[in-house]
Design an enzyme around this catalytic site. Structure first.
Site, PDB file in Angstrom:
ATOM      1  N   ASN A  84      40.984 -22.475  -8.029  1.00  0.00           N
ATOM      2  CA  ASN A  84      40.614 -23.493  -8.324  1.00  0.00           C
ATOM      3  C   ASN A  84      40.731 -24.709  -7.331  1.00  0.00           C
ATOM      4  O   ASN A  84      41.737 -25.286  -6.870  1.00  0.00           O
ATOM      5  CB  ASN A  84      40.804 -24.173  -9.669  1.00  0.00           C
ATOM      6  CG  ASN A  84      39.959 -25.303 -10.287  1.00  0.00           C
ATOM      7  OD1 ASN A  84      39.868 -26.286  -9.628  1.00  0.00           O
ATOM      8  ND2 ASN A  84      39.466 -25.102 -11.214  1.00  0.00           N
ATOM      9  N   ARG A 140      26.486 -23.893   4.223  1.00  0.00           N
ATOM     10  CA  ARG A 140      26.290 -23.857   5.521  1.00  0.00           C
ATOM     11  C   ARG A 140      26.505 -22.541   6.170  1.00  0.00           C
ATOM     12  O   ARG A 140      26.960 -21.592   5.277  1.00  0.00           O
ATOM     13  CB  ARG A 140      27.043 -24.735   6.343  1.00  0.00           C
ATOM     14  CG  ARG A 140      26.661 -26.368   6.018  1.00  0.00           C
ATOM     15  CD  ARG A 140      27.503 -27.384   6.812  1.00  0.00           C
ATOM     16  NE  ARG A 140      27.902 -27.118   8.022  1.00  0.00           N
ATOM     17  CZ  ARG A 140      28.836 -27.399   8.875  1.00  0.00           C
ATOM     18  NH1 ARG A 140      29.769 -28.160   8.216  1.00  0.00           N
ATOM     19  NH2 ARG A 140      28.753 -27.157  10.199  1.00  0.00           N
ATOM     20  N   ASN A 191     -15.180 -16.171  15.607  1.00  0.00           N
ATOM     21  CA  ASN A 191     -14.089 -15.221  16.198  1.00  0.00           C
ATOM     22  C   ASN A 191     -12.569 -15.925  15.873  1.00  0.00           C
ATOM     23  O   ASN A 191     -12.283 -17.033  16.230  1.00  0.00           O
ATOM     24  CB  ASN A 191     -14.363 -15.537  17.599  1.00  0.00           C
ATOM     25  CG  ASN A 191     -13.371 -14.523  18.344  1.00  0.00           C
ATOM     26  OD1 ASN A 191     -12.588 -13.705  17.750  1.00  0.00           O
ATOM     27  ND2 ASN A 191     -13.046 -14.823  19.651  1.00  0.00           N
ATOM     28  N   ARG A 237      -0.813 -31.233  22.896  1.00  0.00           N
ATOM     29  CA  ARG A 237      -1.097 -31.899  21.401  1.00  0.00           C
ATOM     30  C   ARG A 237      -0.185 -32.079  20.504  1.00  0.00           C
ATOM     31  O   ARG A 237      -0.086 -32.818  19.850  1.00  0.00           O
ATOM     32  CB  ARG A 237      -2.528 -31.389  20.965  1.00  0.00           C
ATOM     33  CG  ARG A 237      -3.794 -31.624  21.953  1.00  0.00           C
ATOM     34  CD  ARG A 237      -5.186 -31.369  21.393  1.00  0.00           C
ATOM     35  NE  ARG A 237      -5.223 -31.802  20.032  1.00  0.00           N
ATOM     36  CZ  ARG A 237      -6.163 -31.154  19.127  1.00  0.00           C
ATOM     37  NH1 ARG A 237      -6.432 -29.841  19.515  1.00  0.00           N
ATOM     38  NH2 ARG A 237      -6.344 -31.678  18.076  1.00  0.00           N
ATOM     39  N   LEU A 275      -0.299 -14.003  24.070  1.00  0.00           N
ATOM     40  CA  LEU A 275      -0.308 -14.723  24.875  1.00  0.00           C
ATOM     41  C   LEU A 275       0.489 -16.248  24.423  1.00  0.00           C
ATOM     42  O   LEU A 275       0.097 -16.905  23.180  1.00  0.00           O
ATOM     43  CB  LEU A 275      -2.104 -15.320  24.786  1.00  0.00           C
ATOM     44  CG  LEU A 275      -2.889 -14.075  25.375  1.00  0.00           C
ATOM     45  CD1 LEU A 275      -4.284 -14.507  25.271  1.00  0.00           C
ATOM     46  CD2 LEU A 275      -2.345 -13.355  26.526  1.00  0.00           C
ATOM     47  N   ASN A 328      39.895 -28.976   8.787  1.00  0.00           N
ATOM     48  CA  ASN A 328      39.974 -27.670   9.586  1.00  0.00           C
ATOM     49  C   ASN A 328      39.840 -27.977  11.201  1.00  0.00           C
ATOM     50  O   ASN A 328      39.837 -27.056  11.987  1.00  0.00           O
ATOM     51  CB  ASN A 328      38.615 -26.687   9.373  1.00  0.00           C
ATOM     52  CG  ASN A 328      37.520 -27.470   9.354  1.00  0.00           C
ATOM     53  OD1 ASN A 328      37.210 -28.686   9.253  1.00  0.00           O
ATOM     54  ND2 ASN A 328      36.207 -26.647   9.835  1.00  0.00           N
ATOM     55  N   TYR A 329      39.453 -29.123  11.280  1.00  0.00           N
ATOM     56  CA  TYR A 329      39.342 -29.474  12.809  1.00  0.00           C
ATOM     57  C   TYR A 329      40.156 -30.720  13.397  1.00  0.00           C
ATOM     58  O   TYR A 329      40.273 -31.835  12.731  1.00  0.00           O
ATOM     59  CB  TYR A 329      37.606 -30.185  12.717  1.00  0.00           C
ATOM     60  CG  TYR A 329      37.293 -30.445  14.306  1.00  0.00           C
ATOM     61  CD1 TYR A 329      37.416 -29.475  15.202  1.00  0.00           C
ATOM     62  CD2 TYR A 329      36.711 -31.559  14.428  1.00  0.00           C
ATOM     63  CE1 TYR A 329      36.913 -29.719  16.711  1.00  0.00           C
ATOM     64  CE2 TYR A 329      36.283 -32.066  15.771  1.00  0.00           C
ATOM     65  CZ  TYR A 329      36.261 -30.975  16.774  1.00  0.00           C
ATOM     66  OH  TYR A 329      35.732 -31.292  17.989  1.00  0.00           O
ATOM     67  N   SER A 337      43.099 -32.369  -7.167  1.00  0.00           N
ATOM     68  CA  SER A 337      42.068 -33.125  -6.931  1.00  0.00           C
ATOM     69  C   SER A 337      42.769 -34.073  -5.707  1.00  0.00           C
ATOM     70  O   SER A 337      43.784 -34.353  -5.274  1.00  0.00           O
ATOM     71  CB  SER A 337      41.750 -34.180  -7.862  1.00  0.00           C
ATOM     72  OG  SER A 337      41.304 -33.435  -8.874  1.00  0.00           O
TER      73      SER A 337
HETATM   74  C1  UD1 Z   1     -10.238 -18.811  21.475  1.00  0.00           C
HETATM   75  C2  UD1 Z   1     -11.415 -17.761  21.232  1.00  0.00           C
HETATM   76  C3  UD1 Z   1     -12.502 -18.319  20.648  1.00  0.00           C
HETATM   77  C4  UD1 Z   1     -11.989 -18.338  19.120  1.00  0.00           C
HETATM   78  C5  UD1 Z   1     -10.389 -19.182  19.200  1.00  0.00           C
HETATM   79  C6  UD1 Z   1     -10.177 -19.000  17.816  1.00  0.00           C
HETATM   80  C7  UD1 Z   1     -11.656 -17.365  23.811  1.00  0.00           C
HETATM   81  C8  UD1 Z   1     -12.562 -17.547  25.031  1.00  0.00           C
HETATM   82  N1  UD1 Z   1     -12.021 -18.060  22.711  1.00  0.00           N
HETATM   83  O1  UD1 Z   1     -10.606 -20.137  21.873  1.00  0.00           O
HETATM   84  O2  UD1 Z   1     -13.635 -17.521  20.509  1.00  0.00           O
HETATM   85  O3  UD1 Z   1     -12.913 -18.768  18.143  1.00  0.00           O
HETATM   86  O4  UD1 Z   1      -9.602 -18.688  19.932  1.00  0.00           O
HETATM   87  O5  UD1 Z   1      -8.859 -19.796  17.500  1.00  0.00           O
HETATM   88  O6  UD1 Z   1     -10.764 -16.517  23.601  1.00  0.00           O
HETATM   89  N2  UD1 Z   1      -4.190 -18.869  26.715  1.00  0.00           N
HETATM   90  C9  UD1 Z   1      -3.504 -18.480  27.711  1.00  0.00           C
HETATM   91  N3  UD1 Z   1      -3.934 -18.688  28.992  1.00  0.00           N
HETATM   92  C10 UD1 Z   1      -5.153 -19.341  29.247  1.00  0.00           C
HETATM   93  C11 UD1 Z   1      -5.781 -19.471  28.116  1.00  0.00           C
HETATM   94  C12 UD1 Z   1      -5.508 -19.563  26.903  1.00  0.00           C
HETATM   95  O7  UD1 Z   1      -2.274 -18.001  27.649  1.00  0.00           O
HETATM   96  O8  UD1 Z   1      -5.474 -19.490  30.253  1.00  0.00           O
HETATM   97  C13 UD1 Z   1      -3.511 -18.594  25.437  1.00  0.00           C
HETATM   98  C14 UD1 Z   1      -3.367 -20.095  24.538  1.00  0.00           C
HETATM   99  O9  UD1 Z   1      -2.126 -20.292  24.738  1.00  0.00           O
HETATM  100  C15 UD1 Z   1      -3.766 -19.661  23.295  1.00  0.00           C
HETATM  101  C16 UD1 Z   1      -4.762 -18.405  23.197  1.00  0.00           C
HETATM  102  O10 UD1 Z   1      -4.737 -18.083  24.474  1.00  0.00           O
HETATM  103  O11 UD1 Z   1      -2.583 -19.076  22.652  1.00  0.00           O
HETATM  104  C17 UD1 Z   1      -5.965 -19.211  22.980  1.00  0.00           C
HETATM  105  O12 UD1 Z   1      -6.560 -20.016  23.717  1.00  0.00           O
HETATM  106  P1  UD1 Z   1      -7.305 -21.268  23.354  1.00  0.00           P
HETATM  107  O13 UD1 Z   1      -7.432 -22.043  24.423  1.00  0.00           O
HETATM  108  O14 UD1 Z   1      -6.670 -21.838  22.096  1.00  0.00           O
HETATM  109  O15 UD1 Z   1      -8.592 -20.592  22.995  1.00  0.00           O
HETATM  110  P2  UD1 Z   1      -9.802 -21.376  22.105  1.00  0.00           P
HETATM  111  O16 UD1 Z   1     -10.538 -22.340  22.845  1.00  0.00           O
HETATM  112  O17 UD1 Z   1      -9.066 -21.751  20.696  1.00  0.00           O
END
Ligand code: UD1
Ligand code: MG
Length: 458
Positions: free
Chosen positions: A367, A323, A177, A22, A15, A376-377, A395
């Site tokens: 050396n 680099r 979780n 933020r 996801l 070079n450019y 040098s």
């Molecule tokens: C989620 C868990 C929560 C857990 C926490 C851990 C759920 C409902 N809750 O909450 O239990 O403790 O993670 O960090 O799953 N995302 C999408 N589309 C959406 C919503 C979310 O792609 O519509 C993605 C977000 O970008 C993110 C991930 O899903 O990568 C989790 O979403 P986020 O909103 O961070 O969930 P939490 O509220 O943190």
């Protein structure tokens, strides 16, 4: 009967539709980098290391840059678009096409948890292989506020309650979780499609899968892990904390592999930094991505290396900059304030002070003097410089590319070299020195007279 002789197939749904507001950045959240690569690339590497044979990345609308990064790091990645942000379960179902095709194991991973380790994902897959329908990653954070709580009945996981919907008793639970979950492929879709949005946020919560599985008489299990595995990133401060945590892992691994880090907390590594044996890295060195360092090399303080190779016994720094495309052979010496880009420095060659070497070859044992540079450019295009074995570049010489200096040739100090120098030849390209006897005395006299005159005026 489950066929245990056939390796289990695995679909990872990542996801990555996070809006990342933020982060206060124009860059999508999962494209921010730690240890030299994007958050998404870290997650995709872990997923692939855990046997994710197919990968579905769920992105938000207008997320071309995220899709490109996904494909760059997992060639077979399929992109699915979640057009509206309606919750984690809704996001997973955006990849319904991939889910319908099926896999033994389905891993659901967040794109902003870059420290997830392959072995943790394998533990989740193992729980599925042992008969669980849902495997949840649990952890005990110092501060549980904001996380979903794991509601247990003895050893059985019965539900996950999101903070907003939890009772005070549920909020007191410290087992949380981690967010990442694994589903047995055979029942994943039927569970996910039963998830509703009857909660305070009116979102489709992936976490409801546990209670639904229970009503279907399917087993959910918790795998408890350390907080780093599930560390999610929402702010620049969390990005920096995660970088710190990852750097600690990388430094520890480097030292376990035999590298001497004199002050480990000051050395920054990339996930793909490769070291041979008995390498010494002095304090304050930064390794960008794609650096390999062979046995017995020493990287001295304040050096910065990026997509570069350092051969056996070679000495780099202090204050050296390697680099992309800097390839140093064995027993090379690169000293302070020397910058090297897209160049081959052959065995035993030296550039010890204040030099720029770009798009060049420095032959074995040659050396390159203090303050010498290759030009070079020309403002429009770049050209190569070739320096033969055992050549000496005096040098402050300027080698105007394209140009070649033959084996054993000698370029006099201060020369501006625009034409090729054959092997064993001496090239001097500078004004001849003029010495005037008593010339200085005459100048001093003129100056003294001028000073006396202006003093008299005052
Ligand atoms: C989620 C868990 C929560 C857990 C926490 C851990 C759920 C409902 N809750 O909450 O239990 O403790 O993670 O960090 O799953 N995302 C999408 N589309 C959406 C919503 C979310 O792609 O519509 C993605 C977000 O970008 C993110 C991930 O899903 O990568 C989790 O979403 P986020 O909103 O961070 O969930 P939490 O509220 O943190
Ligand atoms: Mg989150």
């Amino acid at each position: 009967m489950v066929d245990r002789t056939r390796p289990r197939t695995c679909l990872a749904v990542v996801l990555a539709a996070g809006e990342g507001t933020r982060m206060r950045s124009a860059l999508p959240k999962v494209l921010h980098r730690i240890a030299g690569r994007s958050l998404l690339a870290h997650v995709l590497a872990a997923v692939q290391a855990a046997g994710g044979s197919s990968v579905a990345v769920v992105v938000g609308p207008d997320a071309d840059a995220v899709s490109t990064e996904a494909k760059r790091n997992a060639a077979a990645a399929e992109i699915h678009i979640q057009s509206e942000r309606r919750g984690t379960a809704h996001a997973v179902l955006a990849a319904k096409g991939a889910l319908t095709r099926g896999a033994d194991d389905v891993l659901v991973i967040f794109g902003d948890t870059p420290l997830i380790r392959p072995q943790t994902l394998l533990q989740m897959r193992d729980a599925l292989a042992k008969g669980a329908a849902v495997a949840v990653l649990g952890f005990r954070p110092k501060e549980p506020t904001g996380y979903g709580r794991l509601v247990m009945d003895g050893n059985n996981l019965v539900a996950i309650r999101e903070e907003l919907d939890a009772t005070p008793a549920e909020r007191a639970i410290d087992l949380c979780n981690g967010g990442l979950m694994a589903f047995a492929g055979a029942t994943a879709l039927s569970i996910l499609e039963k998830i509703g949005n009857d909660n305070r946020k009116a979102e489709f919560y992936l976490t409801d899968a546990v209670a639904i599985a229970r009503t279907m008489k399917l087993k959910s299990v918790v795998i408890e892990t350390e907080e780093d595995d599930v560390r999610g990133i929402n702010t620049k401060a969390q990005l920096a904390e995660t970088e710190t945590a990852l750097q600690q892992r990388l430094r520890k691994a480097a030292m376990e592999a035999g590298v001497t880090l004199v002050a480990p907390e000051t050395v920054f590594l990339a996930t793909d930094t490769k070291f041979g044996r008995d390498v010494v890295v002095e304090p304050f060195v930064v390794f960008g991505p794609g650096v390999t360092v062979e046995d017995n090399a020493v990287i001295r303080s304040f050096s910065h290396l990026d997509q570069a190779h350092v051969g056996r016994g070679t000495l780099v720094g202090p204050y050296a900059r390697l680099r992309p495309g800097a390839k140093l052979g064995a027993d090379v010496h690169i000293g302070n304030f020397v910058e090297i880009k897209e160049s081959i420095i052959e065995d035993g060659a030296k550039a010890n002070h204040l030099a720029y070497i770009g798009d060049a070859r420095l032959g074995a044992g040659s050396n390159f003097g203090a303050g010498a540079i290759v030009c070079n450019y020309d403002g429009a295009a770049k050209y190569r410089t070739d320096i033969g074995k055992g050549a000496f570049i005096g040098s402050n010489a300027a080698l105007v590319a394209p140009v070649s200096i033959g084996d054993g040739a000698y370029v006099a100090t201060g020369s501006v070299i625009t034409d090729d120098v054959p092997a064993n030849a001496l090239a001097i390209a500078r004004e001849r020195q003029v010495v005037k006897a008593d010339g200085a005395s005459r100048i001093w006299a003129i100056k003294a007279a001028a000073k006396a005159k202006s003093g008299a005026k005052k």
